[in-house]
Design a protein around this motif. Structure first.
Motif, PDB file in Angstrom:
ATOM      1  N   LEU A 110       0.819  -1.216   0.000  1.00 59.92           N
ATOM      2  CA  LEU A 110       0.000   0.000   0.000  1.00 59.92           C
ATOM      3  C   LEU A 110       0.852   1.264   0.000  1.00 59.92           C
ATOM      4  N   HIS A 111       1.869   1.292   0.832  1.00 62.39           N
ATOM      5  CA  HIS A 111       2.728   2.471   0.864  1.00 62.39           C
ATOM      6  C   HIS A 111       3.685   2.494  -0.324  1.00 62.39           C
ATOM      7  N   GLY A 112       3.897   1.350  -0.935  1.00 59.22           N
ATOM      8  CA  GLY A 112       4.637   1.336  -2.203  1.00 59.22           C
ATOM      9  C   GLY A 112       3.858   2.100  -3.263  1.00 59.22           C
ATOM     10  N   TRP A 113       2.526   1.945  -3.249  1.00 56.06           N
ATOM     11  CA  TRP A 113       1.685   2.708  -4.165  1.00 56.06           C
ATOM     12  C   TRP A 113       1.776   4.195  -3.839  1.00 56.06           C
ATOM     13  N   ASP A 114       1.727   4.527  -2.538  1.00 59.49           N
ATOM     14  CA  ASP A 114       1.836   5.929  -2.124  1.00 59.49           C
ATOM     15  C   ASP A 114       3.144   6.537  -2.624  1.00 59.49           C
ATOM     16  N   LEU A 115       4.234   5.817  -2.436  1.00 58.05           N
ATOM     17  CA  LEU A 115       5.542   6.319  -2.848  1.00 58.05           C
ATOM     18  C   LEU A 115       5.617   6.452  -4.365  1.00 58.05           C
ATOM     19  N   ALA A 116       5.079   5.469  -5.074  1.00 57.64           N
ATOM     20  CA  ALA A 116       5.071   5.537  -6.540  1.00 57.64           C
ATOM     21  C   ALA A 116       4.255   6.736  -7.023  1.00 57.64           C
ATOM     22  N   ARG A 117       3.100   6.957  -6.434  1.00 53.20           N
ATOM     23  CA  ARG A 117       2.253   8.084  -6.820  1.00 53.20           C
ATOM     24  C   ARG A 117       2.973   9.404  -6.544  1.00 53.20           C
ATOM     25  N   ALA A 118       3.623   9.514  -5.402  1.00 57.63           N
ATOM     26  CA  ALA A 118       4.299  10.757  -5.023  1.00 57.63           C
ATOM     27  C   ALA A 118       5.488  11.074  -5.918  1.00 57.63           C
ATOM     28  N   THR A 119       6.115  10.032  -6.473  1.00 55.63           N
ATOM     29  CA  THR A 119       7.379  10.228  -7.191  1.00 55.63           C
ATOM     30  C   THR A 119       7.292   9.834  -8.668  1.00 55.63           C
ATOM     31  N   ASP A 120       6.080   9.780  -9.185  1.00 57.66           N
ATOM     32  CA  ASP A 120       5.855   9.513 -10.614  1.00 57.66           C
ATOM     33  C   ASP A 120       6.457   8.192 -11.088  1.00 57.66           C
ATOM     34  N   GLN A 121       6.283   7.145 -10.281  1.00 54.06           N
ATOM     35  CA  GLN A 121       6.725   5.804 -10.666  1.00 54.06           C
ATOM     36  C   GLN A 121       5.502   4.966 -11.058  1.00 54.06           C
ATOM     37  N   ASP A 122       5.755   3.763 -11.549  1.00 62.42           N
ATOM     38  CA  ASP A 122       4.678   2.845 -11.907  1.00 62.42           C
ATOM     39  C   ASP A 122       3.880   2.504 -10.649  1.00 62.42           C
ATOM     40  N   GLU A 123       2.566   2.740 -10.686  1.00 63.63           N
ATOM     41  CA  GLU A 123       1.697   2.540  -9.525  1.00 63.63           C
ATOM     42  C   GLU A 123       1.033   1.169  -9.495  1.00 63.63           C
ATOM     43  N   THR A 124       1.353   0.328 -10.444  1.00 61.92           N
ATOM     44  CA  THR A 124       0.700  -0.974 -10.538  1.00 61.92           C
ATOM     45  C   THR A 124       1.133  -1.879  -9.394  1.00 61.92           C
ATOM     46  N   MET A 125       0.156  -2.379  -8.668  1.00 60.85           N
ATOM     47  CA  MET A 125       0.421  -3.337  -7.594  1.00 60.85           C
ATOM     48  C   MET A 125       0.355  -4.743  -8.182  1.00 60.85           C
ATOM     49  N   GLU A 126       1.057  -5.650  -7.577  1.00 58.69           N
ATOM     50  CA  GLU A 126       1.013  -7.064  -7.968  1.00 58.69           C
ATOM     51  C   GLU A 126      -0.433  -7.549  -7.808  1.00 58.69           C
ATOM     52  N   PRO A 127      -1.057  -8.083  -8.875  1.00 57.41           N
ATOM     53  CA  PRO A 127      -2.462  -8.501  -8.778  1.00 57.41           C
ATOM     54  C   PRO A 127      -2.750  -9.474  -7.630  1.00 57.41           C
ATOM     55  N   ALA A 128      -1.854 -10.404  -7.365  1.00 56.65           N
ATOM     56  CA  ALA A 128      -2.085 -11.343  -6.261  1.00 56.65           C
ATOM     57  C   ALA A 128      -2.133 -10.606  -4.918  1.00 56.65           C
ATOM     58  N   ASP A 129      -1.312  -9.571  -4.777  1.00 57.48           N
ATOM     59  CA  ASP A 129      -1.333  -8.781  -3.546  1.00 57.48           C
ATOM     60  C   ASP A 129      -2.633  -8.002  -3.435  1.00 57.48           C
ATOM     61  N   VAL A 130      -3.083  -7.443  -4.539  1.00 54.32           N
ATOM     62  CA  VAL A 130      -4.344  -6.691  -4.530  1.00 54.32           C
ATOM     63  C   VAL A 130      -5.489  -7.612  -4.112  1.00 54.32           C
ATOM     64  N   GLU A 131      -5.539  -8.803  -4.679  1.00 55.27           N
ATOM     65  CA  GLU A 131      -6.605  -9.748  -4.337  1.00 55.27           C
ATOM     66  C   GLU A 131      -6.544 -10.130  -2.864  1.00 55.27           C
ATOM     67  N   ARG A 132      -5.351 -10.393  -2.378  1.00 54.49           N
ATOM     68  CA  ARG A 132      -5.180 -10.784  -0.972  1.00 54.49           C
ATOM     69  C   ARG A 132      -5.583  -9.640  -0.029  1.00 54.49           C
ATOM     70  N   LEU A 133      -5.122  -8.423  -0.331  1.00 54.94           N
ATOM     71  CA  LEU A 133      -5.447  -7.277   0.517  1.00 54.94           C
ATOM     72  C   LEU A 133      -6.936  -6.953   0.461  1.00 54.94           C
ATOM     73  N   TRP A 134      -7.541  -7.062  -0.717  1.00 53.56           N
ATOM     74  CA  TRP A 134      -8.976  -6.820  -0.854  1.00 53.56           C
ATOM     75  C   TRP A 134      -9.766  -7.822  -0.015  1.00 53.56           C
ATOM     76  N   ALA A 135      -9.419  -9.101  -0.138  1.00 56.07           N
ATOM     77  CA  ALA A 135     -10.125 -10.147   0.608  1.00 56.07           C
ATOM     78  C   ALA A 135     -10.043  -9.888   2.112  1.00 56.07           C
ATOM     79  N   ALA A 136      -8.900  -9.450   2.594  1.00 57.46           N
ATOM     80  CA  ALA A 136      -8.742  -9.166   4.023  1.00 57.46           C
ATOM     81  C   ALA A 136      -9.527  -7.912   4.423  1.00 57.46           C
ATOM     82  N   ALA A 137      -9.461  -6.879   3.593  1.00 59.69           N
ATOM     83  CA  ALA A 137     -10.101  -5.605   3.937  1.00 59.69           C
ATOM     84  C   ALA A 137     -11.621  -5.721   4.006  1.00 59.69           C
ATOM     85  N   VAL A 138     -12.222  -6.459   3.088  1.00 58.38           N
ATOM     86  CA  VAL A 138     -13.687  -6.553   3.091  1.00 58.38           C
ATOM     87  C   VAL A 138     -14.207  -7.424   4.232  1.00 58.38           C
TER      88      VAL A 138
END
Length: 189
Positions: A114-142
């Motif tokens: 999540l903070h990797g996305w924050d850092l990427a957004r702040a510094t104009d880097q690729d904001e794409t998260m690993e899809p498996a991580d997104v699925e895992r984090l989504w499943a936990a968050a909901v």
């Protein structure tokens, strides 16, 4: 090496690449977290690594720059994950007792994504998260109960300066899962 240690290493490697790619003049750029610059994002991640090390009597030493600070924090956490006694030491957490490795997995390992996305957004880097991580984090968050989610959204509920999630940002139900995850945790995708 176990699944938790492997997941942490993969995520830490991705985060470290982002930290290494920050240009010197970008450290004070605003991150998606209202009160944080790019430097603050990395300092928070390093600080939380230190929090994970406290129950096993480990401590981080201050470092001169964000990259070195993260590398040293990463090495300390990997050392704990590689030691079966330390990794399986039970600790009290705000959500109940957990082993040190499970606490690392649920807090700093997830933070790296999540903070990797924050850092990427702040510094104009690729904001794409690993899809498996997104699925895992989504499943936990909901699955977070509403009362705990409210606590996660309350600034300082887990300690001074700690804000787990911001207010939810509306994202269309048919948006990509990464965008829905970001909106759920209070980020504007």
């Amino acid at each position: 090496m176990g699944e938790i240690a492997e997941r942490y290493r993969r995520r830490a490697e991705a985060f470290e690449r982002k930290v290494a790619a920050v240009e010197p003049d970008q450290w004070e750029d605003q991150s998606p977290c209202a009160r944080w610059t790019a430097r603050d994002v990395v300092e928070h991640v390093v600080m939380m690594h230190g929090v994970m090390l406290q129950p096993v009597a480990r401590k981080l030493e201050p470092a001169d720059d964000p990259l070195t600070a993260f590398q040293e924090a990463r090495a300390a956490v990997e050392e704990v994950l590689d030691d079966p006694i330390l990794a399986l030491t039970e600790t009290d957490t705000p959500t109940g007792p957990l082993t040190t490795e499970r606490h690392i997995d649920q807090v700093v390992s997830d933070d790296l994504v999540l903070h990797g996305w924050d850092l990427a957004r702040a510094t104009d880097q690729d904001e794409t998260m690993e899809p498996a991580d997104v699925e895992r984090l989504w499943a936990a968050a909901v699955k977070i109960p509403p009362d705990l989610m409210e606590k996660f959204r309350t600034p300082d509920a887990f300690g001074e300066g700690i804000e787990v999630y911001g207010p939810e940002v509306h994202v269309p139900a048919d948006a990509p899962l990464q965008d829905r995850l970001l909106g759920l945790i209070g980020r504007e995708p």
